[in-house]
Each structure stands twice: as structure tokens, then as C-alpha cells.
Design a protein around this motif. Structure first.
Motif, PDB file in Angstrom:
ATOM      1  N   GLU A  98     -13.562  -4.839  -5.119  1.00 57.04           N
ATOM      2  CA  GLU A  98     -12.430  -4.480  -5.978  1.00 57.04           C
ATOM      3  C   GLU A  98     -12.012  -3.031  -5.737  1.00 57.04           C
ATOM      4  O   GLU A  98     -10.820  -2.723  -5.574  1.00 57.04           O
ATOM      5  CB  GLU A  98     -12.800  -4.666  -7.448  1.00 57.04           C
ATOM      6  N   THR A 124     -10.538  -2.351  -2.178  1.00 55.64           N
ATOM      7  CA  THR A 124      -9.218  -2.965  -2.047  1.00 55.64           C
ATOM      8  C   THR A 124      -8.166  -2.114  -2.742  1.00 55.64           C
ATOM      9  O   THR A 124      -7.063  -1.903  -2.208  1.00 55.64           O
ATOM     10  CB  THR A 124      -9.221  -4.394  -2.632  1.00 55.64           C
ATOM     11  N   LEU A 125      -8.492  -1.588  -3.910  1.00 54.43           N
ATOM     12  CA  LEU A 125      -7.553  -0.717  -4.612  1.00 54.43           C
ATOM     13  C   LEU A 125      -7.328   0.583  -3.836  1.00 54.43           C
ATOM     14  O   LEU A 125      -6.210   1.117  -3.815  1.00 54.43           O
ATOM     15  CB  LEU A 125      -8.058  -0.434  -6.027  1.00 54.43           C
ATOM     16  N   GLN A 161      -6.965   6.354 -11.204  1.00 53.40           N
ATOM     17  CA  GLN A 161      -6.222   5.113 -11.399  1.00 53.40           C
ATOM     18  C   GLN A 161      -7.137   3.901 -11.328  1.00 53.40           C
ATOM     19  O   GLN A 161      -7.018   2.961 -12.125  1.00 53.40           O
ATOM     20  CB  GLN A 161      -5.125   4.993 -10.342  1.00 53.40           C
ATOM     21  N   ILE A 162      -8.071   3.916 -10.363  1.00 53.97           N
ATOM     22  CA  ILE A 162      -9.018   2.802 -10.219  1.00 53.97           C
ATOM     23  C   ILE A 162      -9.898   2.716 -11.452  1.00 53.97           C
ATOM     24  O   ILE A 162     -10.159   1.621 -11.984  1.00 53.97           O
ATOM     25  CB  ILE A 162      -9.873   2.982  -8.955  1.00 53.97           C
ATOM     26  N   CYS A 198      -7.360  -8.806  -6.493  1.00 52.66           N
ATOM     27  CA  CYS A 198      -6.768  -7.475  -6.652  1.00 52.66           C
ATOM     28  C   CYS A 198      -5.445  -7.391  -5.907  1.00 52.66           C
ATOM     29  O   CYS A 198      -4.466  -6.836  -6.410  1.00 52.66           O
ATOM     30  CB  CYS A 198      -7.708  -6.395  -6.124  1.00 52.66           C
ATOM     31  N   VAL A 236      -1.248  -7.259  -7.625  1.00 53.57           N
ATOM     32  CA  VAL A 236      -0.532  -5.989  -7.541  1.00 53.57           C
ATOM     33  C   VAL A 236       0.952  -6.238  -7.318  1.00 53.57           C
ATOM     34  O   VAL A 236       1.331  -7.022  -6.458  1.00 53.57           O
ATOM     35  CB  VAL A 236      -1.094  -5.123  -6.387  1.00 53.57           C
ATOM     36  N   ARG A 245      -4.565   3.471  -4.385  1.00 50.54           N
ATOM     37  CA  ARG A 245      -4.949   3.985  -5.690  1.00 50.54           C
ATOM     38  C   ARG A 245      -5.868   5.205  -5.543  1.00 50.54           C
ATOM     39  O   ARG A 245      -6.698   5.276  -4.639  1.00 50.54           O
ATOM     40  CB  ARG A 245      -5.680   2.933  -6.511  1.00 50.54           C
ATOM     41  N   SER A 251       0.813  -1.214   0.000  1.00 45.72           N
ATOM     42  CA  SER A 251       0.000   0.000   0.000  1.00 45.72           C
ATOM     43  C   SER A 251       0.845   1.262   0.000  1.00 45.72           C
ATOM     44  O   SER A 251       1.898   1.328   0.639  1.00 45.72           O
ATOM     45  CB  SER A 251      -0.925   0.026   1.225  1.00 45.72           C
ATOM     46  N   GLU A 255      -7.892   1.104 -14.214  1.00 50.33           N
ATOM     47  CA  GLU A 255      -7.622  -0.316 -13.990  1.00 50.33           C
ATOM     48  C   GLU A 255      -8.859  -1.180 -14.182  1.00 50.33           C
ATOM     49  O   GLU A 255      -8.768  -2.303 -14.685  1.00 50.33           O
ATOM     50  CB  GLU A 255      -7.063  -0.537 -12.579  1.00 50.33           C
ATOM     51  N   LEU A 256     -10.017  -0.654 -13.774  1.00 44.75           N
ATOM     52  CA  LEU A 256     -11.249  -1.445 -13.838  1.00 44.75           C
ATOM     53  C   LEU A 256     -12.089  -1.139 -15.072  1.00 44.75           C
ATOM     54  O   LEU A 256     -13.166  -1.720 -15.256  1.00 44.75           O
ATOM     55  CB  LEU A 256     -12.084  -1.212 -12.569  1.00 44.75           C
ATOM     56  N   LEU A 274      -4.934  -0.108  -1.195  1.00 51.90           N
ATOM     57  CA  LEU A 274      -3.591  -0.204  -1.758  1.00 51.90           C
ATOM     58  C   LEU A 274      -3.022   1.159  -2.142  1.00 51.90           C
ATOM     59  O   LEU A 274      -1.868   1.249  -2.538  1.00 51.90           O
ATOM     60  CB  LEU A 274      -3.603  -1.126  -2.977  1.00 51.90           C
TER      61      LEU A 274
END
Length: 217
Positions: free
Chosen positions: A144, A147-148, A157-158, A203, A207, A153, A23, A161-162, A151
Motif C-alpha cells: 500500500e 504504491t502510494l 499524505q500517506i 490503491c 485513486v 504521495r 502519478s 490516507e492510511l 503515485l
């Protein structure tokens, strides 16, 4: 003390250590005497200090003198209720001050009762949905997204990514915050860290570590 490495854990603890290590949110683990048991790389960057100096020291040493008495009262509230959140001014290694929003929760990690402290910038667009009541389970997509966030994000960015829009990300965050009873980003991250049902394991497993030289203690 050397804490357990992610590959040695099982179940929730393995996911916890993976998020902890990877993270970009500063995370610290404190024992019942407020001594620092472990910190991730992001916390080292926040405090501008090295691991050897921090491990075993009291977190009180990193709090500005004017807030130490208040922090002691808040520590007792944390021990009594199992959770606490607020703002804090910390002293960095070079003597400068940095103000953070934090959330803390009590959990058993590696067989020890520890306080998990998370610092995270607050995004005013993240607030609990007024149309949802608390309670798990989260949807697959909500897991999802949160969790990002755990980490480190950011919204854009999320979304990338998704393959969803930024507004859709914010909707999932608001819904998840309402279900989990979180009111700030720091609270959301702390709750996700301590709630196996909120973590999306795929997820986390997918990473890459933030820095190749990091090794959780």
C-alpha cells in the motif's frame, strides 16, 4: 505512436498504465533509440513542453550539452544491465535547467522493450532497512505504502490516507526498499512500476486521476 490506454490492458500492464497516468512523479517511456514514446502529465510539467513536441523526439535534446556524452555511456549501461539511476540536468521548454534524480528500468510494455524513466525528489529519511535482506513478497501494508509513493504521495499524505503515523510510513518504506533493493525514491518508484507483486491494485484503482483532461497515449 499511441500507447495502450489503461482500460484496455490486463494484469500488470493495466496497473502500470493506471499508475503512469495518475502519478505526480514524472515518468517517460523511451525506445531503443532513446526516442520518447510517451510521457505522463507530471513529465510534461517538469520539462515545460507539450506532448506533441516531445513524442518522437530524442531525450538527448532535453539533456544539457555538457552531460550528453555521459548520458550515452549510461544509456549503454542501462541496456546491458536493465537498470540505471543517477542525476541529470534537463533543459525545459523555456530554456531553463532543472536537475533531477532519476531511475530507469527496461521492461516490455505494449509488446515493446522500453526504458521506463522516473524522476523523483529524494527524501533522506528514506533509506533501506539494514536489518532486512532483499526479496519479495512485500507485506500488504508495504505494498500500500510503496504504491502510494509511486503515485506521488508524500509521507504526511500517506499517513493521513492510511491512518498511521508518519514514522510508521517511513518504517514501511525502509523495509520495502530493503526487500526490493532500492536505494532512492526514484529507484523505488521504478521498481514498483515494473513489479506486479509490489503494486497494491486496490490503491491504484481507488485513486482519482490527477487531472480530468489527461489521456494516456
Amino acid at each position: 505512436m499511441t500507447m495502450q490506454a489503461p482500460e484496455e490492458g490486463v494484469g500488470w500492464e493495466r496497473l502500470f498504465w493506471l499508475v503512469f497516468a495518475r502519478s505526480s512523479n514524472p515518468i517517460m517511456l523511451l525506445d531503443d533509440r532513446r526516442q520518447i514514446v510517451d510521457v505522463n502529465d507530471a513529465a510534461l510539467e517538469l520539462l515545460g513542453a507539450n506532448r506533441q513536441r516531445l513524442i518522437g523526439s530524442s531525450i538527448v535534446e532535453s539533456i544539457i550539452p555538457g552531460e550528453r556524452e555521459l548520458s550515452t555511456d549510461q544509456w549503454q549501461k542501462l541496456l546491458n544491465s536493465g537498470e540505471y539511476s543517477g542525476t541529470r540536468a534537463l533543459i525545459r521548454g523555456d530554456g531553463s535547467e532543472v536537475k533531477i534524480e532519476f531511475a530507469a528500468r527496461i521492461a516490455e510494455v505494449g509488446g515493446r522493450r522500453l526504458a521506463i524513466y522516473v524522476a523523483a525528489g529524494n527524501d533522506p529519511s528514506y533509506s533501506p532497512s539494514p536489518t532486512l535482506s532483499g526479496g519479495l513478497p512485500l507485506t500488504e501494508r508495504e505494498r500500500e505504502v510503496v504504491t502510494l509513493i509511486a503515485l506521488g504521495r508524500e509521507t504526511a499524505q500517506i499517513a493521513t490516507e492510511l491512518h498511521i503515523s508518519s514514522e510508521t510510513v517511513r518504517t514501511h518504506v525502509r523495509n520495502a526498499m530493503a526487500r526490493l533493493g532500492a536505494h532512492t525514491r526514484a529507484q523505488l518508484v521504478a521498481i514498483v512500476l515494473c513489479t506486479e507483486q509490489a503494486v497494491h491494485s486496490a490503491c491504484v484503482e481507488g485513486v482519482q486521476q490527477r487531472s480530468p483532461g489527461h489521456h494516456p497515449r
